[in-house]
Design a protein around this motif. Structure first.
Motif, PDB file in Angstrom:
ATOM      1  N   TYR A 170     -16.457   6.355  -6.496  1.00 22.26           N
ATOM      2  CA  TYR A 170     -15.029   6.415  -6.196  1.00 22.26           C
ATOM      3  C   TYR A 170     -14.874   6.160  -4.702  1.00 22.26           C
ATOM      4  CZ  TYR A 170     -15.946  11.024  -4.232  1.00 22.26           C
ATOM      5  OH  TYR A 170     -16.433  12.054  -3.476  1.00 22.26           O
ATOM      6  N   MET A 171     -13.666   5.795  -4.299  1.00 19.92           N
ATOM      7  CA  MET A 171     -13.386   5.623  -2.871  1.00 19.92           C
ATOM      8  C   MET A 171     -11.896   5.820  -2.635  1.00 19.92           C
ATOM      9  SD  MET A 171     -13.753   1.483  -2.292  1.00 19.92           S
ATOM     10  CE  MET A 171     -15.183   1.187  -3.303  1.00 19.92           C
ATOM     11  N   GLU A 172     -11.566   6.183  -1.410  1.00 21.26           N
ATOM     12  CA  GLU A 172     -10.164   6.329  -1.064  1.00 21.26           C
ATOM     13  C   GLU A 172      -9.474   4.987  -1.224  1.00 21.26           C
ATOM     14  OE1 GLU A 172      -9.144   8.172   2.650  1.00 21.26           O
ATOM     15  OE2 GLU A 172     -10.828   9.564   2.499  1.00 21.26           O
ATOM     16  N   LEU A 173      -8.217   5.018  -1.582  1.00 19.30           N
ATOM     17  CA  LEU A 173      -7.470   3.791  -1.821  1.00 19.30           C
ATOM     18  C   LEU A 173      -7.429   2.915  -0.569  1.00 19.30           C
ATOM     19  CD1 LEU A 173      -6.039   2.467  -4.182  1.00 19.30           C
ATOM     20  CD2 LEU A 173      -3.913   3.450  -3.364  1.00 19.30           C
ATOM     21  N   ASP A 174      -7.284   3.531   0.601  1.00 21.85           N
ATOM     22  CA  ASP A 174      -7.273   2.762   1.855  1.00 21.85           C
ATOM     23  C   ASP A 174      -8.612   2.076   2.101  1.00 21.85           C
ATOM     24  OD1 ASP A 174      -4.648   3.515   2.310  1.00 21.85           O
ATOM     25  OD2 ASP A 174      -5.207   5.222   3.575  1.00 21.85           O
ATOM     26  N   GLU A 175      -9.701   2.771   1.784  1.00 21.78           N
ATOM     27  CA  GLU A 175     -11.032   2.186   1.932  1.00 21.78           C
ATOM     28  C   GLU A 175     -11.227   1.029   0.947  1.00 21.78           C
ATOM     29  OE1 GLU A 175     -15.712   3.523   1.379  1.00 21.78           O
ATOM     30  OE2 GLU A 175     -14.127   5.014   1.122  1.00 21.78           O
ATOM     31  N   ALA A 176     -10.714   1.194  -0.271  1.00 23.82           N
ATOM     32  CA  ALA A 176     -10.817   0.135  -1.276  1.00 23.82           C
ATOM     33  C   ALA A 176      -9.994  -1.086  -0.859  1.00 23.82           C
ATOM     34  CB  ALA A 176     -10.350   0.650  -2.633  1.00 23.82           C
ATOM     35  N   LEU A 177      -8.824  -0.855  -0.260  1.00 20.80           N
ATOM     36  CA  LEU A 177      -7.992  -1.947   0.227  1.00 20.80           C
ATOM     37  C   LEU A 177      -8.701  -2.706   1.347  1.00 20.80           C
ATOM     38  CD1 LEU A 177      -5.335  -3.542   0.296  1.00 20.80           C
ATOM     39  CD2 LEU A 177      -4.406  -1.761   1.801  1.00 20.80           C
ATOM     40  N   ALA A 178      -9.336  -1.978   2.249  1.00 27.48           N
ATOM     41  CA  ALA A 178     -10.090  -2.619   3.334  1.00 27.48           C
ATOM     42  C   ALA A 178     -11.253  -3.445   2.773  1.00 27.48           C
ATOM     43  CB  ALA A 178     -10.601  -1.563   4.311  1.00 27.48           C
ATOM     44  N   PHE A 233      -7.164 -10.617   5.773  1.00 24.75           N
ATOM     45  CA  PHE A 233      -6.894  -9.295   6.340  1.00 24.75           C
ATOM     46  C   PHE A 233      -5.402  -8.975   6.369  1.00 24.75           C
ATOM     47  CE2 PHE A 233     -11.107 -10.485   7.726  1.00 24.75           C
ATOM     48  CZ  PHE A 233     -11.808  -9.352   7.360  1.00 24.75           C
ATOM     49  N   ASP A 234      -4.572  -9.915   5.893  1.00 26.51           N
ATOM     50  CA  ASP A 234      -3.134  -9.678   5.783  1.00 26.51           C
ATOM     51  C   ASP A 234      -2.714  -9.403   4.343  1.00 26.51           C
ATOM     52  OD1 ASP A 234      -2.779 -10.142   8.533  1.00 26.51           O
ATOM     53  OD2 ASP A 234      -2.633 -12.308   8.209  1.00 26.51           O
ATOM     54  N   ALA A 235      -3.676  -9.248   3.441  1.00 25.72           N
ATOM     55  CA  ALA A 235      -3.371  -9.013   2.026  1.00 25.72           C
ATOM     56  C   ALA A 235      -2.585  -7.706   1.883  1.00 25.72           C
ATOM     57  CB  ALA A 235      -4.652  -8.947   1.207  1.00 25.72           C
ATOM     58  N   MET A 240      -0.706  -4.509  -0.448  1.00 32.34           N
ATOM     59  CA  MET A 240      -1.090  -3.583  -1.508  1.00 32.34           C
ATOM     60  C   MET A 240      -0.783  -4.198  -2.880  1.00 32.34           C
ATOM     61  SD  MET A 240      -2.513  -0.787  -2.356  1.00 32.34           S
ATOM     62  CE  MET A 240      -2.576   0.377  -1.019  1.00 32.34           C
ATOM     63  N   ARG A 241       0.276  -5.002  -2.959  1.00 29.02           N
ATOM     64  CA  ARG A 241       0.627  -5.677  -4.215  1.00 29.02           C
ATOM     65  C   ARG A 241      -0.488  -6.649  -4.622  1.00 29.02           C
ATOM     66  NH1 ARG A 241       6.413  -7.995  -4.867  1.00 29.02           N
ATOM     67  NH2 ARG A 241       6.705  -5.981  -5.826  1.00 29.02           N
ATOM     68  N   ASP A 242      -1.020  -7.415  -3.652  1.00 26.55           N
ATOM     69  CA  ASP A 242      -2.135  -8.331  -3.924  1.00 26.55           C
ATOM     70  C   ASP A 242      -3.352  -7.548  -4.423  1.00 26.55           C
ATOM     71  OD1 ASP A 242      -0.600 -10.458  -2.915  1.00 26.55           O
ATOM     72  OD2 ASP A 242      -1.433 -10.211  -0.893  1.00 26.55           O
ATOM     73  N   PHE A 243      -3.618  -6.436  -3.756  1.00 23.50           N
ATOM     74  CA  PHE A 243      -4.764  -5.606  -4.110  1.00 23.50           C
ATOM     75  C   PHE A 243      -4.614  -5.010  -5.508  1.00 23.50           C
ATOM     76  CE2 PHE A 243      -6.732  -1.264  -3.847  1.00 23.50           C
ATOM     77  CZ  PHE A 243      -8.019  -1.689  -4.070  1.00 23.50           C
TER      78      PHE A 243
END
Length: 107
Positions: free
Chosen positions: A51-59, A68-70, A72-75
């Motif tokens: 598991y990972m924090e959502l912010d870490e997964a987004l990064a 690096f401009d993606a 949250m919707r893209d993610f």
């Protein structure tokens, strides 16, 4: 006289000789599409961590897709597609908010 048991290669050669050129199956693709490779990389990273924090997964997502401009919707669309590809294995990717620290996690 003992005759050897036919191997799968012998049987495949017999089948192939009976097929006309139009009936031969197409060769599998040599390389996976880039989207599948990126999805595979993300799934492997998530499985390794559990598991990972959502912010870490987004990064991690931004690093994998090299954008690096993606947003949250893209993610969300990306990991949703990854989760759907895991359904055949009876697995899924989910988000959850942990009450103790209030953070969202991806698992």
């Amino acid at each position: 006289r003992i005759t050897p048991h036919p191997t799968s290669l012998d049987m495949a050669a017999k089948k192939k000789s009976k097929l006309s050129p139009a009936d031969e199956p197409e060769a599998p693709p040599r390389a996976a599409p880039v989207a599948d490779t990126r999805r595979h990389c993300f799934i492997q990273a998530l499985l390794a961590r559990g598991y990972m924090e959502l912010d870490e997964a987004l990064a991690l997502y931004r690093e994998i897709v090299e954008n690096f401009d993606a947003t949250m919707r893209d993610f969300t669309a990306f990991w949703g597609a990854a989760s759907r590809s895991l359904m055949i294995l009876d697995l899924e990717i989910r988000t959850a908010k942990y009450d103790y620290d209030g953070k969202q996690y991806l698992a």
